[in-house]
Design a protein around this motif. Structure first.
Motif, short mmCIF file in Angstrom:
data_model
loop_
_atom_site.label_atom_id
_atom_site.label_comp_id
_atom_site.label_asym_id
_atom_site.label_seq_id
_atom_site.Cartn_x
_atom_site.Cartn_y
_atom_site.Cartn_z
N TYR A 143 0.86 -1.18 0.00
CA TYR A 143 0.00 0.00 0.00
C TYR A 143 0.89 1.23 0.00
O TYR A 143 1.78 1.37 0.84
N GLY A 144 0.68 2.13 -0.97
CA GLY A 144 1.46 3.37 -1.02
C GLY A 144 2.07 3.59 -2.39
O GLY A 144 1.62 3.05 -3.40
N ASP A 145 3.15 4.39 -2.40
CA ASP A 145 3.86 4.68 -3.64
C ASP A 145 5.35 4.41 -3.44
O ASP A 145 5.74 3.76 -2.47
N LYS A 146 6.17 4.96 -4.34
CA LYS A 146 7.60 4.65 -4.33
C LYS A 146 8.29 5.07 -3.04
O LYS A 146 9.15 4.36 -2.52
N ASN A 147 7.93 6.23 -2.49
CA ASN A 147 8.62 6.77 -1.32
C ASN A 147 7.90 6.52 0.00
O ASN A 147 8.55 6.46 1.04
N ASP A 148 6.59 6.39 -0.03
CA ASP A 148 5.80 6.17 1.19
C ASP A 148 4.98 4.90 0.99
O ASP A 148 3.99 4.90 0.25
N PHE A 149 5.38 3.83 1.66
CA PHE A 149 4.69 2.56 1.43
C PHE A 149 4.85 1.65 2.65
O PHE A 149 5.71 1.84 3.52
N ILE A 150 4.00 0.62 2.66
CA ILE A 150 4.14 -0.49 3.57
C ILE A 150 3.90 -1.76 2.76
O ILE A 150 3.00 -1.82 1.93
N LYS A 151 4.76 -2.76 2.96
CA LYS A 151 4.71 -3.98 2.15
C LYS A 151 4.74 -5.19 3.07
O LYS A 151 5.57 -5.29 3.98
N LEU A 152 3.83 -6.15 2.82
CA LEU A 152 3.70 -7.35 3.63
C LEU A 152 3.81 -8.58 2.76
O LEU A 152 3.23 -8.64 1.66
N GLY A 153 4.56 -9.60 3.23
CA GLY A 153 4.62 -10.86 2.52
C GLY A 153 6.03 -11.25 2.14
O GLY A 153 7.02 -10.75 2.68
N VAL A 154 6.13 -12.18 1.18
CA VAL A 154 7.43 -12.61 0.65
C VAL A 154 7.89 -11.58 -0.36
O VAL A 154 7.21 -11.34 -1.37
N GLN A 155 9.05 -10.99 -0.13
CA GLN A 155 9.51 -9.88 -0.95
C GLN A 155 11.03 -9.84 -1.04
O GLN A 155 11.73 -10.19 -0.08
N SER A 156 11.55 -9.41 -2.18
CA SER A 156 12.98 -9.13 -2.34
C SER A 156 13.23 -7.72 -1.82
O SER A 156 12.48 -6.79 -2.14
N MET A 157 14.29 -7.56 -1.04
CA MET A 157 14.51 -6.28 -0.38
C MET A 157 16.00 -5.98 -0.25
O MET A 157 16.80 -6.89 -0.05
N GLU A 158 16.34 -4.69 -0.39
CA GLU A 158 17.68 -4.20 -0.10
C GLU A 158 17.57 -3.07 0.90
O GLU A 158 16.73 -2.18 0.76
N THR A 159 18.40 -3.10 1.93
CA THR A 159 18.43 -1.99 2.88
C THR A 159 19.08 -0.78 2.23
O THR A 159 19.88 -0.92 1.30
N PRO A 160 18.76 0.44 2.70
CA PRO A 160 19.28 1.65 2.05
C PRO A 160 20.79 1.83 2.17
O PRO A 160 21.36 2.62 1.44
N ASP A 161 21.44 1.09 3.10
CA ASP A 161 22.89 1.16 3.12
C ASP A 161 23.42 0.41 1.91
O ASP A 161 22.65 -0.05 1.06
N TYR A 162 24.73 0.23 1.79
CA TYR A 162 25.31 -0.24 0.54
C TYR A 162 25.47 -1.75 0.42
O TYR A 162 25.61 -2.26 -0.67
N PHE A 163 25.47 -2.51 1.54
CA PHE A 163 25.72 -3.94 1.33
C PHE A 163 25.23 -4.88 2.44
O PHE A 163 25.38 -6.09 2.31
N LEU A 164 24.62 -4.42 3.51
CA LEU A 164 24.33 -5.32 4.63
C LEU A 164 23.23 -6.34 4.33
O LEU A 164 23.31 -7.49 4.75
N PHE A 165 22.18 -5.94 3.59
CA PHE A 165 21.05 -6.84 3.36
C PHE A 165 20.58 -6.72 1.92
O PHE A 165 20.21 -5.65 1.47
N ASN A 166 20.59 -7.84 1.20
CA ASN A 166 20.06 -7.94 -0.16
C ASN A 166 19.49 -9.35 -0.29
O ASN A 166 20.19 -10.26 -0.71
N GLU A 167 18.25 -9.52 0.08
CA GLU A 167 17.73 -10.86 0.26
C GLU A 167 16.22 -10.92 -0.01
O GLU A 167 15.57 -9.90 -0.17
N ARG A 168 15.70 -12.12 -0.09
CA ARG A 168 14.27 -12.36 -0.21
C ARG A 168 13.78 -12.87 1.14
O ARG A 168 14.31 -13.85 1.68
N MET A 169 12.77 -12.21 1.70
CA MET A 169 12.35 -12.53 3.06
C MET A 169 10.84 -12.55 3.17
O MET A 169 10.12 -12.02 2.33
N LEU A 170 10.35 -13.14 4.26
CA LEU A 170 8.95 -13.12 4.63
C LEU A 170 8.80 -12.16 5.80
O LEU A 170 9.37 -12.39 6.87
#
Length: 453
Positions: free
Chosen positions: A128-155
């Motif tokens: 629910y939301g847009d590119k900058n303001d959103f909330i996402k629930l479920g299985v999703q690929s995600m990267e944290t805004p830092d440069y390398f700590l998290f780049n994974e698919r999670m629930l």
């Protein structure tokens, strides 16, 4: 598909692809899906569908490998609501034995290697939301805004909120072998199988074993026009290709960056900065793991981009400070071609003697075959990429990654790519790999075909 029936199919694909090697070709590292760029609306409704077929074949010193994949996607978007599902079938083949010399599919201790043919899914979420303001629930690929700590698919759950030049981002979830990027569906390290690296996966078998939580705050000088100092740019410098359809140029690529190239930049002009807290926890980890730090991006001489990240890892008996430095330079030629150069270095300073730095979900994917990661530091990476001006959008790229200590693994990857049709990609990868863990050096020639409709 039974492995014996799969073998002749793979041999046919390898032969066919090698015969067409003079054609234009294209590549990314791991999960090179183009499905998201080719979803089609069903009769002007909120429903969109897509299908992607891919096949690859490769020859190494003493083995042949093959990989067949089918991805299907369903997207239902109306106003600020989005439901998205993406499933996959994957089949693979390797003619060589396991690295320990035993027959294929032996029960090596903790050796995570999926069956040669299996089903899975990559995304299943509601947003629910847009590119900058959103909330996402479920299985999703995600990267944290830092440069390398998290780049994974999670629930789990993730969300973002922007206020002017500032952005707050948070996420929490769990990662399992069935979902992870090095797991059954998307990963392909197990297909090459020249090292038992899969036993180092820090992912649990069931939800709740290996979990994470993170919160970060980011500042950007100019949200509308600043060049994009996100983890995708950084991973280009590390030698990874962006996880999007790189051939679809954005307005930023076509105009914003070019105009910036014509301007003169001050010494270390700040463009972006952020602070973060990140934690990994669960029964799958021997201790609680805490990461805090900051990252920053600057524009400096000759329009060069400089990236910096410092991370304090607090784990009992493994306290260390890791740091990442990166340089990136783009040059736009008068004929419309673009050249990008990258240099990066990842290392650590031990607070506890003999400390190890091992965020579980960083997935740097450095090297097409070796897939070197944060735990392999110190790491030095160089890349050079050139996009030609052509209707086939041809490019070439050279990636070199070197582990400076430990097993001194190193890999050279040369890639040639092109999109010969709006829905059709061809990929060529030529690699050379060496490591003290290998009894001999390896070379590889690989070709891949992707078609989305």
């Amino acid at each position: 598909m039974h492995p014996r029936l799969f073998v002749p199919v793979v041999n046919f694909i390898i032969t066919l692809l090698l015969m067409s090697g003079s054609m234009a070709i294209s590549a990314q590292v791991d999960c090179r899906s183009i499905l998201g760029a080719h979803l089609h609306t069903v009769r002007s409704s909120p429903l969109s569908l897509g299908l992607e077929l891919s096949g690859s074949g490769a020859i190494l010193n003493e083995r042949k490998i093959g990989n067949l994949q089918i991805y299907g996607a369903i997207d239902y978007s109306i106003k600020k609501h989005q439901f998205y599902f993406e499933g996959a079938w994957k089949g693979w083949y390797n003619s060589g034995s396991n690295p320990d010399g035993e027959e294929i599919q032996t029960n090596y201790t903790e050796f995570n290697r999926p069956k040669p043919a299996h089903f899975g899914f990559r995304e299943l979420f509601y947003t629910y939301g847009d590119k900058n303001d959103f909330i996402k629930l479920g299985v999703q690929s995600m990267e944290t805004p830092d440069y390398f700590l998290f780049n994974e698919r999670m629930l789990g759950i993730s969300g973002s909120k922007q206020v002017g030049q500032f952005n707050a981002f948070g996420a929490a979830g769990t990662v399992t072998n069935r979902l992870s990027r090095f797991g059954d569906v998307c990963g392909n390290r197990h297909i090459y199988n020249i090292l038992h690296r899969s036993q180092f996966n820090f992912t649990g078998d069931i939800p709740g074993e290996t979990n994470f939580g993170t919160l970060s705050f980011i500042w950007k000088k100019d949200r509308a026009n600043a060049f994009n100092l996100t983890s995708a740019n950084v991973k280009d410098a590390l030698g990874e290709f962006e996880q999007t359809d790189e051939f679809e140029q954005t307005d930023e690529f076509e105009s914003g960056l070019i105009s910036e190239n014509k301007s003169r930049s001050a010494v270390f002009q700040p463009e972006q900065a952020g602070i973060f807290f990140y934690e990994e926890f669960g029964s799958g980890f021997h201790e609680y793991k805490y990461y805090t730090g900051f990252h920053a991006g600057f524009k400096t001489w000759f329009e060069t981009k400089f990236h910096l990240e410092v991370v304090d890892q607090y784990i009992l008996n493994d306290h260390a400070i890791a740091y990442w430095l990166g340089l990136e330079k783009e040059h736009f030629w008068n004929n419309g071609a673009v050249t990008k150069l990258g240099l990066s270095y990842l290392d650590k300073i031990n607070i506890d003697s003999s400390a190890h730095f091992y965020p579980a979900f960083s997935n740097l994917f450095m090297g097409e075959v070796m897939r070197l990661d944060a735990m392999d530091l110190p790491l030095l990476a160089l890349s050079a990429r050139h996009h030609f001006k052509s209707k086939w959008k041809i490019y070439t790229q050279l990636n070199i990654v070197k582990q400076l200590k430990d097993h001194r693994a190193q890999e050279l990857d040369f890639q040639i790519g092109g999109k010969i049709h709006s829905h059709f990609l061809l990929t060529s990868i030529f690699s050379f790999i060496s490591s003290e863990l290998l009894e001999k050096n390896y070379w590889m020639a690989k070709l891949e075909v992707r078609y989305a409709f």
